[in-house]
Enzyme design. Sequence first.
Site, mmCIF file in Angstrom:
data_model
loop_
_atom_site.group_PDB
_atom_site.id
_atom_site.type_symbol
_atom_site.label_atom_id
_atom_site.label_comp_id
_atom_site.label_asym_id
_atom_site.label_seq_id
_atom_site.Cartn_x
_atom_site.Cartn_y
_atom_site.Cartn_z
ATOM 1 N N ARG A 55 0.839 -1.219 0.000
ATOM 2 C CA ARG A 55 0.000 0.000 0.000
ATOM 3 C C ARG A 55 0.865 1.256 0.000
ATOM 4 N NH1 ARG A 55 -4.380 -0.557 4.628
ATOM 5 N NH2 ARG A 55 -4.987 1.550 4.069
ATOM 6 N N ASP A 90 -2.965 7.503 4.193
ATOM 7 C CA ASP A 90 -2.149 8.047 3.096
ATOM 8 C C ASP A 90 -1.786 9.506 3.406
ATOM 9 O OD1 ASP A 90 -4.109 9.971 1.949
ATOM 10 O OD2 ASP A 90 -5.253 8.190 1.366
ATOM 11 N N HIS A 105 -6.161 7.375 12.552
ATOM 12 C CA HIS A 105 -5.906 5.934 12.406
ATOM 13 C C HIS A 105 -4.469 5.643 11.985
ATOM 14 C CE1 HIS A 105 -10.502 4.997 11.942
ATOM 15 N NE2 HIS A 105 -10.134 5.216 13.189
ATOM 16 N N LEU A 198 -20.460 9.681 -1.598
ATOM 17 C CA LEU A 198 -20.936 9.200 -2.902
ATOM 18 C C LEU A 198 -22.407 8.792 -2.830
ATOM 19 C CD1 LEU A 198 -19.936 8.615 -5.763
ATOM 20 C CD2 LEU A 198 -19.309 6.318 -5.010
HETATM 21 C C1 BJW Z 1 -16.898 8.106 -1.978
HETATM 22 C C2 BJW Z 1 -16.252 7.950 -3.171
HETATM 23 C C3 BJW Z 1 -16.054 9.056 -3.881
HETATM 24 C C4 BJW Z 1 -16.488 5.909 -2.308
HETATM 25 N N1 BJW Z 1 -16.465 10.245 -3.379
HETATM 26 N N2 BJW Z 1 -17.332 9.180 -1.416
HETATM 27 C C5 BJW Z 1 -18.970 2.050 19.643
HETATM 28 C C6 BJW Z 1 -18.261 3.134 20.163
HETATM 29 C C7 BJW Z 1 -16.866 3.134 20.171
HETATM 30 C C8 BJW Z 1 -16.149 2.046 19.656
HETATM 31 C C9 BJW Z 1 -16.854 0.971 19.142
HETATM 32 C C10 BJW Z 1 -18.236 0.961 19.144
HETATM 33 N N3 BJW Z 1 -18.621 -0.194 18.620
HETATM 34 C C11 BJW Z 1 -17.529 -0.903 18.277
HETATM 35 C C12 BJW Z 1 -16.424 -0.218 18.565
HETATM 36 C C13 BJW Z 1 -15.041 -0.688 18.326
HETATM 37 C C14 BJW Z 1 -14.488 -0.519 16.928
HETATM 38 C C15 BJW Z 1 -15.554 -0.351 15.857
HETATM 39 O O1 BJW Z 1 -15.872 0.731 15.400
HETATM 40 N N4 BJW Z 1 -16.076 -1.467 15.368
HETATM 41 C C16 BJW Z 1 -17.074 -1.443 14.287
HETATM 42 C C17 BJW Z 1 -16.932 -2.705 13.497
HETATM 43 C C18 BJW Z 1 -18.453 -1.238 14.879
HETATM 44 N N5 BJW Z 1 -13.615 0.625 16.922
HETATM 45 C C19 BJW Z 1 -12.342 0.503 17.321
HETATM 46 O O2 BJW Z 1 -11.872 -0.555 17.718
HETATM 47 C C20 BJW Z 1 -11.484 1.758 17.301
HETATM 48 N N6 BJW Z 1 -10.891 1.939 18.585
HETATM 49 C C21 BJW Z 1 -11.628 2.166 19.678
HETATM 50 O O3 BJW Z 1 -12.842 2.195 19.639
HETATM 51 O O4 BJW Z 1 -10.896 2.381 20.821
HETATM 52 C C22 BJW Z 1 -11.613 2.500 22.094
HETATM 53 C C23 BJW Z 1 -12.455 3.740 22.214
HETATM 54 C C24 BJW Z 1 -13.680 3.658 22.830
HETATM 55 C C25 BJW Z 1 -14.480 4.785 22.978
HETATM 56 C C26 BJW Z 1 -14.044 6.021 22.516
HETATM 57 C C27 BJW Z 1 -12.800 6.096 21.925
HETATM 58 C C28 BJW Z 1 -12.026 4.958 21.766
HETATM 59 C C29 BJW Z 1 -10.333 1.636 16.297
HETATM 60 C C30 BJW Z 1 -10.820 1.591 14.885
HETATM 61 C C31 BJW Z 1 -9.630 1.367 13.922
HETATM 62 C C32 BJW Z 1 -10.043 1.293 12.464
HETATM 63 N N7 BJW Z 1 -8.914 0.908 11.661
HETATM 64 C C33 BJW Z 1 -9.030 0.874 10.212
HETATM 65 C C34 BJW Z 1 -7.694 0.365 9.606
HETATM 66 C C35 BJW Z 1 -6.633 1.460 9.693
HETATM 67 C C36 BJW Z 1 -5.366 1.073 9.021
HETATM 68 C C37 BJW Z 1 -5.527 0.876 7.520
HETATM 69 O O5 BJW Z 1 -5.854 1.819 6.776
HETATM 70 O O6 BJW Z 1 -5.303 -0.254 7.065
HETATM 71 O O7 BJW Z 1 -9.334 2.185 9.735
HETATM 72 S S1 BJW Z 1 -10.404 -0.118 9.628
HETATM 73 C C38 BJW Z 1 -10.831 0.947 8.308
HETATM 74 O O8 BJW Z 1 -12.142 1.541 8.524
HETATM 75 C C39 BJW Z 1 -9.814 2.113 8.370
HETATM 76 C C40 BJW Z 1 -10.693 3.293 8.048
HETATM 77 O O9 BJW Z 1 -10.083 4.489 8.494
HETATM 78 C C41 BJW Z 1 -11.980 2.950 8.730
HETATM 79 C C42 BJW Z 1 -13.174 3.691 8.209
HETATM 80 O O10 BJW Z 1 -13.406 3.385 6.879
HETATM 81 P P1 BJW Z 1 -13.901 4.518 5.880
HETATM 82 O O11 BJW Z 1 -12.829 5.527 5.696
HETATM 83 O O12 BJW Z 1 -15.211 5.020 6.303
HETATM 84 O O13 BJW Z 1 -13.960 3.707 4.502
HETATM 85 P P2 BJW Z 1 -15.169 2.802 3.914
HETATM 86 O O14 BJW Z 1 -14.590 1.974 2.830
HETATM 87 O O15 BJW Z 1 -15.895 2.112 4.982
HETATM 88 O O16 BJW Z 1 -16.183 3.869 3.289
HETATM 89 C C43 BJW Z 1 -15.830 4.668 2.175
HETATM 90 C C44 BJW Z 1 -17.014 5.591 1.883
HETATM 91 O O17 BJW Z 1 -16.614 6.450 0.821
HETATM 92 C C45 BJW Z 1 -18.284 4.850 1.437
HETATM 93 O O18 BJW Z 1 -19.417 5.386 2.140
HETATM 94 C C46 BJW Z 1 -18.390 5.175 -0.053
HETATM 95 O O19 BJW Z 1 -19.742 5.324 -0.502
HETATM 96 C C47 BJW Z 1 -17.668 6.489 -0.131
HETATM 97 N N8 BJW Z 1 -17.043 6.769 -1.420
HETATM 98 N N9 BJW Z 1 -16.022 6.555 -3.365
HETATM 99 C C48 BJW Z 1 -17.082 10.279 -2.162
HETATM 100 N N10 BJW Z 1 -15.455 9.032 -5.083
#
Ligand code: BJW
Length: 231
Positions: A55, A90, A105, A198
């Site tokens: 990546r 990135d 992140h 999107l």
């Molecule tokens: C376009 C487009 C175009 C396409 N124009 N749009 C409730 C409360 C708090 C925490 C939790 C909770 N429930 C569960 C949790 C824990 C967990 C969590 O969220 N789990 C879920 C499965 C529910 N969260 C965690 O563990 C986090 N830590 C944590 O909570 O610590 C404790 C804490 C507690 C309370 C408060 C504070 C802290 C850590 C999360 C780490 C996520 N890591 C990743 C990998 C990072 C490294 C890597 O890049 O490889 O982060 S996972 C991945 O998802 C990455 C992203 O940043 C993240 C979000 O994804 P994103 O950016 O939204 O991408 P997509 O693909 O999902 O969506 C893209 C969008 O773009 C789509 O909607 C398309 O339509 C759109 N799009 N083309 C405009 N041209």
Amino acid sequence: MRLVVLTGAGISAESGVPTFRDAGGLWEGHRVEEVATPEAFERDPETVQRFYDARRRAVAQVDPNPAHDALARLERELGDNLLVVTQNIDDLHERAGSRHIVHMHGDLLMALCTACGRRSSVTAELIERPPCPQCGERMLRPDVVWFGEMPYDLDVIDEALLACDMFAAIGTSGAVYPAAGFVITAAAAGAHTIELNLTASEITPLFDEVRHGPASLVVPSWVDEVVTART
Ligand code: BJW
């Protein structure tokens, strides 16, 4: 006017960086929730190192798009009154010119030493097991935040959310917390909230205003409006 902009993978999609949850997403057949974990790294570190090395190489080949450029322009207008909080690892915001930015992140160009805990910039492929510049141990991992780990700079983000007049979320699915909850914090603090994506996301109903379309079109036109309304 104080503004917080949250960005996700969708803002970099038109630069050629795959998103996580759209068809053909980043982890090729694996749910990101199963593989972006410290446990997955413990199980199979080589595969994970290879994936992030690839990546890093891929991101070096692409350029910021008009959405990144528009946010850099907004920062030139608003100065420190704009904070960009990106979930992306990135460096396309920086290459477009944004400086007041938080990578909640992590950062593809940084490594984290699992021996001494220091962060350092990545100058070699991590699969080659380069030594940590601080302690010399060959135990570097990508400096990214996986599920179950604490995102970076939540104190800075919280303070900005509580003080902002407007909150915008761009190109994020609203599937990952705590980022998906920022709209609630900002709205409770009295900010106007807007989603630029999107299509509809998991949290669309939480926003005051929603604009759907590719980031390269909707972001520059929204930035034009914000800048015009200010002058
Ligand atoms: C376009 C487009 C175009 C396409 N124009 N749009 C409730 C409360 C708090 C925490 C939790 C909770 N429930 C569960 C949790 C824990 C967990 C969590 O969220 N789990 C879920 C499965 C529910 N969260 C965690 O563990 C986090 N830590 C944590 O909570 O610590 C404790 C804490 C507690 C309370 C408060 C504070 C802290 C850590 C999360 C780490 C996520 N890591 C990743 C990998 C990072 C490294 C890597 O890049 O490889 O982060 S996972 C991945 O998802 C990455 C992203 O940043 C993240 C979000 O994804 P994103 O950016 O939204 O991408 P997509 O693909 O999902 O969506 C893209 C969008 O773009 C789509 O909607 C398309 O339509 C759109 N799009 N083309 C405009 N041209």
